[in-house]
Design a protein around this motif. Structure first.
Motif, PDB file in Angstrom:
ATOM      1  N   PHE A 121       2.543  -0.455  29.675  1.00 43.31           N
ATOM      2  CA  PHE A 121       1.418  -0.564  28.603  1.00 43.31           C
ATOM      3  C   PHE A 121       0.710   0.570  28.438  1.00 43.31           C
ATOM      4  N   ILE A 122      -0.049   0.930  29.623  1.00 41.91           N
ATOM      5  CA  ILE A 122      -1.144   2.055  29.447  1.00 41.91           C
ATOM      6  C   ILE A 122      -0.286   3.236  28.966  1.00 41.91           C
ATOM      7  N   LEU A 123       1.071   3.631  29.463  1.00 36.82           N
ATOM      8  CA  LEU A 123       1.572   4.858  29.277  1.00 36.82           C
ATOM      9  C   LEU A 123       1.811   4.868  27.647  1.00 36.82           C
ATOM     10  N   GLY A 124       2.471   3.606  27.175  1.00 34.33           N
ATOM     11  CA  GLY A 124       2.663   3.633  25.889  1.00 34.33           C
ATOM     12  C   GLY A 124       1.667   3.783  25.180  1.00 34.33           C
ATOM     13  N   ALA A 125       0.519   3.194  25.472  1.00 30.08           N
ATOM     14  CA  ALA A 125      -0.835   3.298  24.508  1.00 30.08           C
ATOM     15  C   ALA A 125      -1.041   4.746  24.495  1.00 30.08           C
ATOM     16  N   CYS A 126      -1.199   5.528  25.711  1.00 31.22           N
ATOM     17  CA  CYS A 126      -1.524   6.855  25.601  1.00 31.22           C
ATOM     18  C   CYS A 126      -0.578   7.619  24.826  1.00 31.22           C
ATOM     19  N   CYS A 127       0.689   7.536  24.832  1.00 32.30           N
ATOM     20  CA  CYS A 127       1.628   8.223  23.973  1.00 32.30           C
ATOM     21  C   CYS A 127       1.199   7.861  22.584  1.00 32.30           C
ATOM     22  N   VAL A 128       0.916   6.676  22.105  1.00 31.10           N
ATOM     23  CA  VAL A 128       0.306   6.579  20.604  1.00 31.10           C
ATOM     24  C   VAL A 128      -0.890   7.201  20.263  1.00 31.10           C
ATOM     25  N   CYS A 129      -1.903   7.189  21.111  1.00 31.15           N
ATOM     26  CA  CYS A 129      -3.231   7.529  21.066  1.00 31.15           C
ATOM     27  C   CYS A 129      -3.695   8.876  21.053  1.00 31.15           C
ATOM     28  N   LEU A 130      -2.837   9.524  22.043  1.00 26.67           N
ATOM     29  CA  LEU A 130      -3.109  10.935  22.392  1.00 26.67           C
ATOM     30  C   LEU A 130      -2.336  11.853  21.494  1.00 26.67           C
ATOM     31  N   THR A 131      -2.971  13.267  21.487  1.00 29.97           N
ATOM     32  CA  THR A 131      -2.179  14.193  20.939  1.00 29.97           C
ATOM     33  C   THR A 131      -0.771  14.709  21.652  1.00 29.97           C
ATOM     34  N   PRO A 132       0.143  14.873  20.997  1.00 25.58           N
ATOM     35  CA  PRO A 132       1.492  15.083  21.784  1.00 25.58           C
ATOM     36  C   PRO A 132       1.733  15.869  22.830  1.00 25.58           C
ATOM     37  N   VAL A 133       0.877  16.987  23.060  1.00 25.99           N
ATOM     38  CA  VAL A 133       0.959  17.695  24.194  1.00 25.99           C
ATOM     39  C   VAL A 133       0.226  17.025  25.261  1.00 25.99           C
ATOM     40  N   VAL A 134      -0.648  16.246  25.211  1.00 22.56           N
ATOM     41  CA  VAL A 134      -1.230  15.409  26.369  1.00 22.56           C
ATOM     42  C   VAL A 134      -0.489  14.354  26.534  1.00 22.56           C
ATOM     43  N   ALA A 135      -0.107  13.597  25.479  1.00 24.58           N
ATOM     44  CA  ALA A 135       0.767  12.317  26.057  1.00 24.58           C
ATOM     45  C   ALA A 135       1.751  12.860  26.694  1.00 24.58           C
ATOM     46  N   LYS A 136       2.751  13.831  26.485  1.00 26.76           N
ATOM     47  CA  LYS A 136       3.771  14.104  27.026  1.00 26.76           C
ATOM     48  C   LYS A 136       3.630  14.717  28.431  1.00 26.76           C
ATOM     49  N   ALA A 137       2.685  15.461  28.828  1.00 25.63           N
ATOM     50  CA  ALA A 137       2.032  15.934  30.085  1.00 25.63           C
ATOM     51  C   ALA A 137       1.842  14.572  30.833  1.00 25.63           C
ATOM     52  N   ASN A 138       0.818  13.766  30.312  1.00 24.13           N
ATOM     53  CA  ASN A 138       0.679  12.576  30.868  1.00 24.13           C
ATOM     54  C   ASN A 138       1.790  11.639  31.468  1.00 24.13           C
ATOM     55  N   ALA A 139       2.642  11.718  30.365  1.00 24.09           N
ATOM     56  CA  ALA A 139       3.911  10.760  30.822  1.00 24.09           C
ATOM     57  C   ALA A 139       4.531  11.243  31.644  1.00 24.09           C
ATOM     58  N   PHE A 140       4.880  12.725  31.797  1.00 26.41           N
ATOM     59  CA  PHE A 140       5.667  13.353  32.942  1.00 26.41           C
ATOM     60  C   PHE A 140       4.817  12.867  34.275  1.00 26.41           C
ATOM     61  N   SER A 141       3.389  13.042  34.311  1.00 30.48           N
ATOM     62  CA  SER A 141       2.588  12.617  35.583  1.00 30.48           C
ATOM     63  C   SER A 141       2.884  11.193  36.045  1.00 30.48           C
ATOM     64  N   VAL A 142       2.819  10.443  35.187  1.00 34.33           N
ATOM     65  CA  VAL A 142       2.805   8.872  35.397  1.00 34.33           C
ATOM     66  C   VAL A 142       4.336   8.694  36.099  1.00 34.33           C
ATOM     67  N   LEU A 143       5.462   9.143  35.245  1.00 30.71           N
ATOM     68  CA  LEU A 143       6.832   8.952  35.595  1.00 30.71           C
ATOM     69  C   LEU A 143       7.034   9.604  37.028  1.00 30.71           C
ATOM     70  N   TYR A 144       6.666  11.146  37.136  1.00 27.49           N
ATOM     71  CA  TYR A 144       6.927  11.542  38.499  1.00 27.49           C
ATOM     72  C   TYR A 144       6.330  10.978  39.578  1.00 27.49           C
ATOM     73  N   THR A 145       5.236  10.496  39.418  1.00 26.80           N
ATOM     74  CA  THR A 145       4.549   9.749  40.417  1.00 26.80           C
ATOM     75  C   THR A 145       5.087   8.364  40.875  1.00 26.80           C
ATOM     76  N   GLY A 146       5.445   7.907  39.784  1.00 22.89           N
ATOM     77  CA  GLY A 146       6.084   6.487  39.633  1.00 22.89           C
ATOM     78  C   GLY A 146       7.351   6.182  40.535  1.00 22.89           C
ATOM     79  N   PHE A 147       7.977   7.214  40.188  1.00 26.62           N
ATOM     80  CA  PHE A 147       9.592   7.414  40.734  1.00 26.62           C
ATOM     81  C   PHE A 147       9.479   7.788  42.128  1.00 26.62           C
ATOM     82  N   ASN A 148       8.373   8.275  42.591  1.00 24.50           N
ATOM     83  CA  ASN A 148       8.054   8.610  44.170  1.00 24.50           C
ATOM     84  C   ASN A 148       7.870   7.412  44.938  1.00 24.50           C
ATOM     85  N   ALA A 149       9.128   6.779  45.408  1.00 24.98           N
ATOM     86  CA  ALA A 149       8.897   5.650  46.142  1.00 24.98           C
ATOM     87  C   ALA A 149       8.296   5.738  47.430  1.00 24.98           C
TER      88      ALA A 149
END
Length: 342
Positions: free
Chosen positions: A96-124
């Protein structure tokens, strides 16, 4: 770090927390003496700052969402201990927060933030199980490494910290000019190779091949400590580059909060993974059967992390770490603003 092992052996984990709290409280001394040299701002400066924050109200809204999401995850974790429920809540909150960031932030920031969340999220994270794997006694787990508290906390912790500092120096000299994408792929491949050695350790293959546990874990602690700094430093550089002038603290807090949210998701993901594979050691008799599938959990986590780095590297800016990222307004040209203008 040097005292943690002996303190744990003599006084247990509660005593260790007390000893750690005493020096940590000393930070209050320079703060109370005004050593931070903070200056009182004028009413005009305060008005200008408030006006700037009002112009970036999407960023402030995202910070509020992050605060609420953190409270939800914390409260759910306090109220019950079902790893599946905790993971579901963390996953829904993060998406939910990642989706909100992708909608509200500029593309370069949103994409970098998405990578950060997904990379750490898949690090079980499976550290809860590996702690018992390394420290269970011979009576509980006869085939285990049987590390002492001194070796596991003091020796490994000290060696890891020293080589982490060396890793930062090496990064500064030789890796700080690489592109974000090349560096994340390079370090992920090295971490994958190190993770395969972890899998060998948990499967006890090193014992069959005559490799002592202490030497193998010590070597892994050295290499992983160095490479983890190679992964962490460019993320810090990227966070600083994405923070606009005048809102550095707010933007850095938001992006770092998203990174930590991904880490929380990874911890809950690891707990669910261990639950599915029936890896639930407790430091009591019967732990030997609980470690049979631990190597599978380590292997799954390693493969997922490598796949995320390989396939989602394009979310990172296509530039070197020394180059300036042109977009400094965190909400300019965002999906939300383009939709409002249309």
């Amino acid at each position: 770090m040097f005292c943690s092992g002996p303190i744990l052996e003599a006084y247990g984990y509660r005593g260790a927390f007390v000893f750690a709290a005493l020096p940590a409280a000393l930070v209050l001394v320079p703060v109370s003496m005004g050593c931070l040299q903070e200056k009182r701002i004028s009413s005009e400066d305060l008005t200008r700052i408030r006006r700037r924050y009002f112009e970036q109200r999407e960023t402030c809204f995202l910070c509020l969402m992050m605060f609420c999401g953190t409270l939800v995850i914390m409260c759910v974790g306090f109220l019950q201990r079902d790893p599946c429920i905790n993971f579901a809540v963390a996953l829904v909150t993060a998406m939910f927060i990642l989706g909100a960031c992708c909608v509200c932030l500029t593309p370069v920031v949103a994409k970098a933030n998405a990578f950060s969340v997904l990379y750490t999220g898949f690090n079980a994270s499976i550290s809860g199980a590996t702690f018992y794997f390394y420290t269970d006694s011979k009576d509980i787990y006869p085939a285990g490494p049987h590390f002492s508290d001194f070796f596991f906390n003091t020796v490994l912790g000290t060696v890891g910290s020293v080589f982490a500092l060396l890793g930062i120096l090496f990064y500064q000299q030789y890796l700080s000019s690489m592109s974000y994408r090349k560096l994340i792929v390079f370090t992920s491949l090295i971490m994958f190779a190190c993770s395969l050695l972890d899998v060998m350790m948990f499967a006890r293959l090193n014992v069959h091949w005559g490799i002592p546990d202490h030497y193998m874990v010590l070597g892994l602690s050295i290499f992983e400590g160095v490479v983890m700094q190679w992964q962490w430093m460019p993320q810090v550089v990227l966070l600083a580059a994405l923070a606009p002038r005048g809102m550095e603290a707010t933007m850095l807090a938001l992006l770092a909060g998203c990174h930590n949210l991904g880490a929380t998701l990874g911890s809950n993901f690891g707990a669910v993974l261990l639950e599915i594979l029936h890896v639930k050691p407790r430091g009591r008799s019967g732990d030997a059967q609980q470690f049979e599938n631990l190597w599978m959990a380590a292997a799954i986590s390693s493969v997922l992390l490598l796949l995320v780095a390989l396939f989602l590297q394009y979310l990172l800016p296509d530039c070197r770490q020394t180059e300036k990222i042109t977009e400094t307004n965190p909400t300019e040209n965002s999906l939300l603003r383009r939709w409002l203008k249309s």
